[in-house]
Design a protein around this motif. Sequence first.
Motif, short mmCIF file in Angstrom:
data_model
loop_
_atom_site.label_atom_id
_atom_site.label_comp_id
_atom_site.label_asym_id
_atom_site.label_seq_id
_atom_site.Cartn_x
_atom_site.Cartn_y
_atom_site.Cartn_z
N CYS A 1 20.16 79.93 19.96
CA CYS A 1 20.01 78.49 20.17
C CYS A 1 20.57 78.08 21.53
CB CYS A 1 20.69 77.70 19.05
SG CYS A 1 19.85 77.82 17.46
N ALA A 2 21.73 78.62 21.90
CA ALA A 2 22.34 78.29 23.19
C ALA A 2 21.42 78.73 24.33
CB ALA A 2 23.71 78.96 23.32
N GLY B 1 26.81 82.31 25.64
CA GLY B 1 26.12 81.06 25.95
C GLY B 1 26.78 79.83 25.38
N VAL B 2 27.79 80.02 24.53
CA VAL B 2 28.51 78.90 23.92
C VAL B 2 29.84 78.73 24.66
CG1 VAL B 2 29.67 78.12 21.81
CG2 VAL B 2 27.43 79.21 21.66
N GLU C 1 23.89 82.08 19.59
CA GLU C 1 23.49 82.63 20.88
C GLU C 1 22.03 82.32 21.19
OE1 GLU C 1 24.36 86.79 21.33
OE2 GLU C 1 26.48 86.49 20.85
N ARG D 1 20.00 76.06 26.99
CA ARG D 1 20.27 76.22 28.42
C ARG D 1 18.96 76.32 29.20
NH1 ARG D 1 25.51 76.75 29.83
NH2 ARG D 1 26.98 77.18 28.15
N VAL E 1 27.19 74.06 26.17
CA VAL E 1 26.81 74.10 24.76
C VAL E 1 28.07 74.38 23.96
CG1 VAL E 1 25.43 75.22 22.97
CG2 VAL E 1 24.48 74.95 25.28
N HIS E 2 28.41 73.45 23.06
CA HIS E 2 29.55 73.61 22.17
C HIS E 2 29.01 73.83 20.77
CE1 HIS E 2 31.78 72.00 25.54
NE2 HIS E 2 30.96 70.96 25.54
N LEU E 3 29.69 74.62 19.98
CA LEU E 3 29.28 74.90 18.61
C LEU E 3 30.29 74.28 17.65
CD1 LEU E 3 27.43 76.45 16.61
CD2 LEU E 3 28.89 78.45 16.98
#
Length: 192
Positions: free
Chosen positions: A172-173, A34-35, A170, A177, A184-186
């Motif tokens: 949080c992403a 998800g990132v 994951e 979303r 989503v960038h970390l």
Amino acid sequence: CPRRCAGCGVYGGDICSSCWARLKISSCGPRPRGVDRIVAACAYEGAGRALVLRLKVGAVRSAARPLAAEMRRAAVRAGGVTGTLTWVPGKPVDMRRRGFDHAELLATELSAGLGLPCLRLLDRRRIPLDQAALGASERRANLSGAFRAAFSPHEVVLVDDVVTTGATAEACARALRAGGARAVHLLVACSA
């Protein structure tokens, strides 16, 4: 009371120039699901680890400044970041003990340095067990449904102190979303 370097203990500030120069650039592990992209400033060892612990466990707010400065440099080295900054919300019990949310403090420092907006986008829906003793798959299961985002801009930069297995990122992403984020960038201080 004068501050000591997190790396070597010499008086004069949160990190001396010698320890600053020895911070190891992080080589990020696998990208959490998800990132879209992960940027880590330094490895979770030596002065980098000591600064994170000073901020997170020792409740020393000033430790956020050198960490955020190194995170800004890492973002520039990676070609920059765009979007709205947000952070992994801390556990209420930890924030009460510490007096602040350490990831929010990092995001706020980064907002000023990167010229990006910073908004609280995530809430904790439930408090999972402490992650420290759990393996990767146990961490993922533990964090299932732990975060919620009512709304997310199209592009989000998620800020945290350390990424280990990526389970928190994951979770949080997934929430971001579900709230509408397309990217989503970390951006983290350290990678373990």
